[in-house]
Design an enzyme around this catalytic site. Structure first.
Site, PDB file in Angstrom:
ATOM      1  N   ALA A   1       0.862  -1.188   0.000  1.00 50.86           N
ATOM      2  CA  ALA A   1       0.000   0.000   0.000  1.00 50.86           C
ATOM      3  C   ALA A   1       0.893   1.230   0.000  1.00 50.86           C
ATOM      4  O   ALA A   1       2.102   1.135   0.212  1.00 50.86           O
ATOM      5  CB  ALA A   1      -0.892   0.002   1.230  1.00 50.86           C
ATOM      6  N   LYS A   2       0.325   2.368  -0.249  1.00 51.88           N
ATOM      7  CA  LYS A   2       1.041   3.638  -0.094  1.00 51.88           C
ATOM      8  C   LYS A   2       0.012   4.741   0.021  1.00 51.88           C
ATOM      9  O   LYS A   2      -1.102   4.609  -0.493  1.00 51.88           O
ATOM     10  CB  LYS A   2       1.915   3.899  -1.336  1.00 51.88           C
ATOM     11  CG  LYS A   2       3.072   4.813  -1.077  1.00 51.88           C
ATOM     12  CD  LYS A   2       4.126   4.087  -0.274  1.00 51.88           C
ATOM     13  CE  LYS A   2       5.462   4.732  -0.274  1.00 51.88           C
ATOM     14  NZ  LYS A   2       6.506   3.759   0.109  1.00 51.88           N
ATOM     15  N   GLY A   3       0.395   5.803   0.681  1.00 54.61           N
ATOM     16  CA  GLY A   3      -0.502   6.950   0.802  1.00 54.61           C
ATOM     17  C   GLY A   3       0.265   8.223   0.598  1.00 54.61           C
ATOM     18  O   GLY A   3       1.501   8.239   0.628  1.00 54.61           O
TER      19      GLY A   3
END
Ligand code: GLU
Length: 427
Positions: free
Chosen positions: A116-118
């Site tokens: 994931a990444k934000g």
């Protein structure tokens, strides 16, 4: 390719980094003869959330609307895991690419996570502490149903740190009504953060140097090291390198670089940056630009700042025999063949900087069990995982007669594809 849109760059995700990573994936998937049904699923993220939210400037002069993102690439392997970056040019495609890299990274070192990444599109250098806190808390509120200890666990990335993680943890805990340390990693140890997490990426990176050095006949003792970036990764990489007997002859941050042929005093440089915020004005060597930094004559080059800096032009001039990728996506895909042809031994980001997420995994496990490990335990287990992963990737590269990046991708993609095929398609 089954689906023309997905086979190239999905339009929603257009960005140079996403295009790079999809093209690398396509090349490796084809080489592996990967089932196209699985390949198509892995080219695009399973979930991507875009939010906009307001934040108020300290002087009440303005309310700005900011864009925020959180992308979960693969949910097959367990909860998703990856950092949150604050940067002025962040966009959905970049975050999707970085989430994809997290999937491979976790799979290569054997962690039970998908990627994931934000990100929030904001310049963190322009925010006061209070403004950063408001941005963090409101962003967390917007993505609150998307994250959680069993769903998706953020961590620091560019422009974020332990304090930002503490605010995320507090905002989430206020929302659910009890303290929930396991919702983020990279927290201060007082809140359930793991010892040795802060330095894990930089130190983990340099712990692979002797293994890489063996491949090119480089002696670690006295090796000339150049590092771009003096944030959390670059700073600890520099410290670890100088402690291992290397001569760190070049360092830099966004204000410029320093070159000193006899070796920079890294402890002094760290103290200077802690006091002044930037390297600019540090007197420990000659002032150079970031462009000049890459052209310094050296044995080991460590890009540990932003993506896309090792372009074909830079690759042509790299003198290093070893490139340790501390940043995510520092090398463009058209620079890869040039580095390979020139005999540079590249330890790719998805292996080289995996120390950070590995200690994040330890932190998550410790939080879930409320049982905390000693520094010796953390460092020993990290070393064991990184060394094993390096050797496994090296064996694939020897067996398949290919470079370390291709080998690492083959290993990561294989593990995820196996899990996907075993779980099957629902419904
Ligand atoms: N942001 C770091 C990375 O790119 C760490 C992610 C994590 O610890 O979850 O690997």
């Amino acid at each position: 390719m089954k689906n023309e849109i997905l086979s190239g760059v999905a339009r929603e995700l257009e960005s140079p980094l996403y295009a790079e990573e999809v093209s690398r994936f396509n090349r490796v998937a084809e080489r592996m003869g990967l089932d196209e049904n699985v390949a198509e699923r892995l080219r695009v993220p399973q979930r991507a959330m875009v939010v906009t939210f307001p934040y108020r400037h300290d002087d009440y002069s303005e309310v700005d609307s900011l864009f925020g993102y959180r992308v979960q690439h693969v949910l097959t392997m367990g909860p998703t895991k990856g950092g949150i970056r604050f940067a002025p040019d962040v966009n959905l495609g970049e975050i999707a690419a970085l989430a994809m890299l997290m999937t491979w990274k976790c799979a290569i070192v054997g962690l039970p996570f998908g990627g994931a990444k934000g990100g929030v599109r904001v310049d963190p250098l322009k925010l006061s502490r209070a403004e950063k806190q408001r941005v963090t808390r409101r962003y967390t509120t917007e993505i609150i149903n998307f994250i959680g200890p069993n769903k998706d666990i953020p961590a620091p990335d560019m422009g974020t740190d332990e304090q930002v993680m503490a605010w995320i943890m507090d905002t989430y805990s206020q929302h659910v009504g009890h303290t929930e340390p396991a919702v983020v990693t990279g927290k201060p140890p007082a809140l359930g953060g793991s010892v040795a997490r802060r330095e894990a990426t930089g130190r983990g990176l340099v712990s692979l140097l002797p293994l890489a050095a063996d491949q090119r006949g480089v002696k670690v003792d006295g090796a000339r090291v150049v590092i771009q970036g003096f944030g959390n990764v670059g700073k600890y990489a520099a410290l670890a390198a100088s402690e291992s007997g290397c001569k760190v002859i070049g360092i830099s941050d966004h204000t410029g670089g320093i070159n000193n042929g006899v070796g920079i005093d890294i402890v002094e440089a760290i103290e200077y940056v802690e006091k002044n915020g930037v390297l600019e004005g540090f007197g420990g060597g000659d002032v150079i630009t970031n462009e000049e930094l890459f052209r310094l004559d050296c044995d080991v080059l460590i890009p540990a700042a932003i993506g896309g800096v090792i372009t074909p032009e830079v690759a042509e001039e790299v003198t290093a025999k070893i490139l340790l990728e501390g940043a995510n996506g520092p090398t463009t895909s058209d620079a890869d063949p040039i580095l390979n042809d020139r005999g540079v031994f590249v330890v790719p980001d998805i292996l080289a900087n995996a120390g950070g997420v590995t200690v994040s995994y330890f932190e998550w496990v410790q939080d879930l069990q409320n049982y905390f490990w000693t520094e010796t335990e953390v460092v020993g287990r990290l070393r064991e995982i990184l060394n094993r992963s390096f050797s496994e990737v090296l064996s694939v590269s020897i067996r398949e007669k290919t470079d370390m990046r291709t080998a690492a991708l083959m290993k990561g993609i294989k593990r995820v594809a196996e899990a996907k095929l075993a779980r099957g398609v629902f419904p």
